[in-house]
Scaffold this motif. Structure first.
Motif, PDB file in Angstrom:
ATOM      1  N   ARG A 142       0.842  -1.204   0.000  1.00 44.19           N
ATOM      2  CA  ARG A 142       0.000   0.000   0.000  1.00 44.19           C
ATOM      3  C   ARG A 142       0.874   1.249   0.000  1.00 44.19           C
ATOM      4  O   ARG A 142       1.311   1.708   1.044  1.00 44.19           O
ATOM      5  CB  ARG A 142      -0.942  -0.022   1.211  1.00 44.19           C
TER       6      ARG A 142
ATOM      7  N   ASP B 274      -3.814  -3.374   8.619  1.00 45.22           N
ATOM      8  CA  ASP B 274      -5.147  -2.912   8.225  1.00 45.22           C
ATOM      9  C   ASP B 274      -5.421  -1.548   8.859  1.00 45.22           C
ATOM     10  O   ASP B 274      -5.850  -0.608   8.190  1.00 45.22           O
ATOM     11  CB  ASP B 274      -6.201  -3.934   8.677  1.00 45.22           C
TER      12      ASP B 274
ATOM     13  N   ASP C 132      -5.319   2.554   6.991  1.00 43.35           N
ATOM     14  CA  ASP C 132      -6.419   3.532   6.963  1.00 43.35           C
ATOM     15  C   ASP C 132      -5.937   4.859   7.542  1.00 43.35           C
ATOM     16  O   ASP C 132      -6.264   5.938   7.042  1.00 43.35           O
ATOM     17  CB  ASP C 132      -7.645   3.043   7.762  1.00 43.35           C
TER      18      ASP C 132
HETATM   19 MG    MG Z   1      -8.893  -2.019   5.866  1.00 43.94          MG
END
Ligand code: MG
Ligand code: IPM
Length: 372
Positions: A107, A253, A257
């Motif tokens: 990411r 995770d 964000d």
């Molecule tokens: Mg997520």
């Protein structure tokens, strides 16, 4: 001329709209860069539950296994989010990641200078932010033993309870750390590993294995360990200090964000999920945004940028990937904004608010003007 086989999984909510624009971009670009793409579309998530009763139909998994790469929109929505439901769209996504062996989730968080004011953080904190979070994707608490039927009643006292377990094997840690370390080697030569080793046994294993792999295989890459709570703080206090970050599934995770908010809008961030081969799953990190689905206002840029990652990581088409990234940058530079970014412009800039399709068309137009 090579022909690549790409599976499209539009999914739920705004997924179909952003995947459609991305497909048009890929269709436009392929001949100009000397390759063909064959698309196949399959069901995943809520739409698959509605059609077949399963969030990940066998046919979808088989098609993805046979593909050169998979492009996903988003899954989920209020229609399928009853906590008592026995099947949920998210199970389809998790099953796909696991079924394809995609253990490393990349990411990248890069701030487009044109959008720096979209973030809730001060521009001076954000200057120079360009990081890559590598999240472990097929292990940890997402996949450990759990109380399968949801909640349970204990023998003693009849108390209700439920459990999930965070389990990591040394090999699961080592292989994702290698992915992150290779990326760090090509970037700044620095890697930060995130865990909760002061409390969790699985994190102590994570830390020991990471230290060992780095010392033995990547002595040229500088390694730093951070506890996840401290990392959450550093990410908004001094984000520009970080380059490559590696972490377990749940911490990754949450941190991604948080990191996405540095870039202002989730509408801009792509991701790649990779395993041991070149084939991968590419998806915008935003969700299905059911509140704006079907209105033609969703930002397609994260999906389009995910296609750039697909070209780079699965197809080895680096110059085509760069062309997409440049076209997106030009669209922003020229002032085009979807409504999620409508208020963001430099003081001397006029912006034009456009919908999903118009934004896709602008990107395609700029693409045509970029030499290959
Ligand atoms: Mg997520
Ligand atoms: C993500 C999402 C997923 C996850 C959900 C939709 C299962 O939040 O890709 O970050 O938790 O991995």
């Amino acid at each position: 001329m090579p022909t690549y086989n790409i599976v499209l999984l539009p999914g739920d909510g705004i997924g179909p709209e952003v995947v459609h624009e991305t497909r048009l971009v890929l269709e436009d670009l392929a001949p100009a860069f000397g390759f063909n793409i064959q698309f196949e579309t399959h069901l995943l998530g809520g739409c698959a539950i509605d059609a077949t009763g399963h969030p990940l139909p066998d046919e979808t998994l088989a098609a993805c296994r046979a593909a050169d790469a998979v492009l996903l929109g988003a899954v989920g929505g209020p229609k399928w989010s009853d906590p008592a439901a026995s099947v949920r769209p998210e199970q389809g996504l998790l099953g796909l990641r696991k079924g394809l062996g995609l253990y490393a989730n990349l990411r990248p968080i890069k701030i487009f200078p044109q959008l720096i004011d979209a973030s809730s953080l001060k521009p001076e904190v954000l200057a120079g932010v360009d990081m890559l979070v590598v999240r472990e994707l097929t292990g940890g608490v997402y996949f450990g033993p759990r109380s399968e039927a949801g909640e349970q009643r204990s023998e003693v006292g009849g108390q209700r309870s439920a459990y999930d377990t965070m389990v990591y094997s040394a090999e699961e840690v080592a292989r994702v750390v290698r992915v992150a370390a290779r990326a760090a080697r090509q970037r700044s030569g620095r890697l930060v590993s995130v865990d909760k080793a002061n409390v969790l046994a699985s994190s102590r294993l994570w830390r020991t294995v990471t230290t060992q792999v780095m010392a033995e295989e990547f002595p040229d890459v500088e390694l730093e360990h951070q506890l996840v709570d401290a990392m959450a703080m550093h990410l908004i206090r001094r984000p520009a200090d970080f380059d490559v970050i590696v972490s377990g599934n749940l911490f990754g995770d949450i941190l991604t964000d948080e990191a996405a908010m540095l870039a202002g809008s989730m509408g801009m961030l792509p991701s790649a999920s990779l395993g041991s081969g070149p084939a991968g799953l590419f998806e915008p990190i935003h969700g299905s945004a059911p509140d704006i689905a079907g209105q033609g206002v969703a930002n397609p840029l994260a999906a389009i940028l995910s296609a750039a990652m697909l070209l780079r990581h699965s197809l080895g088409q680096e110059s085509a990937a760069r062309a997409i990234e440049q076209a997106v940058e030009r669209a922003l530079q020229a002032g085009y904004r979807t409504p999620d970014l409508a208020s963001v412009a430099a003081p001397d800039q006029t912006i034009e608010v456009v919908g999903t399709q118009a934004m896709g068309a602008v990107v395609r137009e700029y693409l045509r003007s970029i030499p290959n």
